[in-house]
Design an enzyme around this catalytic site. Structure first.
Site, PDB file in Angstrom:
ATOM      1  N   GLY A  49       0.840  -1.191   0.000  1.00 13.06           N
ATOM      2  CA  GLY A  49       0.000   0.000   0.000  1.00 13.06           C
ATOM      3  C   GLY A  49       0.876   1.243   0.000  1.00 13.06           C
ATOM      4  O   GLY A  49       2.024   1.203   0.453  1.00 13.06           O
ATOM      5  N   GLN A  54       3.353   9.887   0.815  1.00  6.30           N
ATOM      6  CA  GLN A  54       4.610   9.118   0.758  1.00  6.30           C
ATOM      7  C   GLN A  54       5.350   9.306  -0.558  1.00  6.30           C
ATOM      8  O   GLN A  54       6.457   8.785  -0.733  1.00  6.30           O
ATOM      9  CB  GLN A  54       4.326   7.624   0.970  1.00  6.30           C
ATOM     10  CG  GLN A  54       3.802   7.326   2.359  1.00  6.30           C
ATOM     11  CD  GLN A  54       3.567   5.840   2.532  1.00  6.30           C
ATOM     12  OE1 GLN A  54       2.541   5.326   2.100  1.00  6.30           O
ATOM     13  NE2 GLN A  54       4.527   5.143   3.120  1.00  6.30           N
ATOM     14  N   CYS A  95       6.023   0.073   7.098  1.00  6.56           N
ATOM     15  CA  CYS A  95       5.650   1.273   6.352  1.00  6.56           C
ATOM     16  C   CYS A  95       6.825   1.658   5.479  1.00  6.56           C
ATOM     17  O   CYS A  95       7.963   1.702   5.971  1.00  6.56           O
ATOM     18  CB  CYS A  95       5.310   2.402   7.325  1.00  6.56           C
ATOM     19  SG  CYS A  95       4.878   3.939   6.492  1.00  6.56           S
ATOM     20  N   LEU A  96       6.562   1.944   4.202  1.00  2.00           N
ATOM     21  CA  LEU A  96       7.675   2.273   3.299  1.00  2.00           C
ATOM     22  C   LEU A  96       8.397   3.556   3.724  1.00  2.00           C
ATOM     23  O   LEU A  96       9.542   3.766   3.341  1.00  2.00           O
ATOM     24  CB  LEU A  96       7.173   2.393   1.851  1.00  2.00           C
ATOM     25  CG  LEU A  96       6.686   1.070   1.234  1.00  2.00           C
ATOM     26  CD1 LEU A  96       6.129   1.310  -0.173  1.00  2.00           C
ATOM     27  CD2 LEU A  96       7.803   0.031   1.187  1.00  2.00           C
ATOM     28  N   HIS A 137      -4.194   1.565   7.602  1.00  4.18           N
ATOM     29  CA  HIS A 137      -2.829   2.102   7.718  1.00  4.18           C
ATOM     30  C   HIS A 137      -2.638   3.270   6.737  1.00  4.18           C
ATOM     31  O   HIS A 137      -2.147   4.335   7.126  1.00  4.18           O
ATOM     32  CB  HIS A 137      -1.798   1.003   7.445  1.00  4.18           C
ATOM     33  CG  HIS A 137      -0.383   1.512   7.404  1.00  4.18           C
ATOM     34  ND1 HIS A 137       0.528   1.277   8.413  1.00  4.18           N
ATOM     35  CD2 HIS A 137       0.272   2.270   6.489  1.00  4.18           C
ATOM     36  CE1 HIS A 137       1.676   1.873   8.110  1.00  4.18           C
ATOM     37  NE2 HIS A 137       1.545   2.476   6.949  1.00  4.18           N
ATOM     38  N   GLU A 138      -3.022   3.045   5.477  1.00  2.88           N
ATOM     39  CA  GLU A 138      -2.808   4.086   4.452  1.00  2.88           C
ATOM     40  C   GLU A 138      -3.676   5.309   4.723  1.00  2.88           C
ATOM     41  O   GLU A 138      -3.243   6.444   4.494  1.00  2.88           O
ATOM     42  CB  GLU A 138      -3.076   3.538   3.045  1.00  2.88           C
ATOM     43  CG  GLU A 138      -2.211   2.351   2.630  1.00  2.88           C
ATOM     44  CD  GLU A 138      -0.728   2.563   2.836  1.00  2.88           C
ATOM     45  OE1 GLU A 138      -0.258   3.712   2.821  1.00  2.88           O
ATOM     46  OE2 GLU A 138      -0.019   1.559   3.049  1.00  2.88           O
ATOM     47  N   HIS A 141      -2.177   7.888   6.850  1.00  2.00           N
ATOM     48  CA  HIS A 141      -1.242   8.809   6.181  1.00  2.00           C
ATOM     49  C   HIS A 141      -1.942  10.082   5.710  1.00  2.00           C
ATOM     50  O   HIS A 141      -1.340  11.155   5.695  1.00  2.00           O
ATOM     51  CB  HIS A 141      -0.600   8.123   4.963  1.00  2.00           C
ATOM     52  CG  HIS A 141       0.560   7.238   5.313  1.00  2.00           C
ATOM     53  ND1 HIS A 141       1.759   7.730   5.789  1.00  2.00           N
ATOM     54  CD2 HIS A 141       0.710   5.890   5.235  1.00  2.00           C
ATOM     55  CE1 HIS A 141       2.601   6.712   5.983  1.00  2.00           C
ATOM     56  NE2 HIS A 141       1.984   5.582   5.666  1.00  2.00           N
TER      57      HIS A 141
HETATM   58 CO    CO Z   1       2.793   3.706   5.826  1.00  2.00          CO
END
Ligand code: CO
Length: 181
Positions: A49, A54, A95-96, A137-138, A141
């Site tokens: 995701g 991001q 998380c990236l 999660h996304e 953000h």
């Molecule tokens: Co993340």
């Protein structure tokens, strides 16, 4: 012909990750190119995701794919979570924007989402399990909420050095950018 977009990942603690993302005004080619480039970067980074902050854009755009199969791609524009139901479950998240850092996060099992597809079609659906986890999660953000805010105090302590290293790297990048100006 438009150049394909190429994004880079924004890493904690870049300030864009703390912004509350703005709505997307138009379901146009630019949006679709953005979504495509976000999927490309997500796959290249082995993620499931990715949220627009991001890639440095404070916009309400999420892409996800729980399996990696093309038919499981999901892009959610102007997404809101209208309901969260089911039991709170603990699950390990990465998380990236926090490379190498994983922590268990408690979230409700299901979420009901209202959003639009990149072509403007409206989506209203309930998700559960892994997809629901990714969406929640996304979605965080888009509100400027990050993995570091959701982890337990013990995990925060356990990841203290890794988090500090990300902060140090960000500061030294910011300093070298300032020198180059
Ligand atoms: Co993340």
């Amino acid at each position: 012909m438009t150049e394909p977009l190429q994004f880079r990942l924004t890493l904690y603690p870049e300030p864009v990750l703390r912004k509350v993302a703005d709505g997307v005004a138009a379901y146009d080619d630019e949006l679709r190119a953005t979504v495509r480039a976000m999927f490309d970067l997500m796959y290249a980074s082995n993620g499931v995701g990715l949220a627009a902050p991001q890639v440095g854009m404070a916009k309400r755009i999420l892409v996800l794919n729980p399996t990696g199969k093309p038919e499981d791609e999901l892009a959610l524009i102007n997404v809101s979570i209208v309901d969260r139901t089911g039991e709170n479950t603990l699950y390990e998240e990465g998380c990236l924007s926090f490379p190498g850092i994983y922590a268990e996060v408690k979230r409700p099992e299901r979420c009901r989402v209202k959003a639009w597809a990149p072509d403007g079609a409206s989506i209203e659906r309930e998700f559960d399990g892994f997809v629901s986890r990714i969406i929640q999660h996304e979605y965080d953000h888009l509100e400027g909420v990050l993995l570091v805010d959701r982890m337990s105090a013990a995990d925060k302590q356990r990841h203290k050095a890794a988090l500090q290293e990300l902060v140090d790297r960000y500061r030294s990048r910011a300093a070298s950018t300032a020198r180059a100006r």
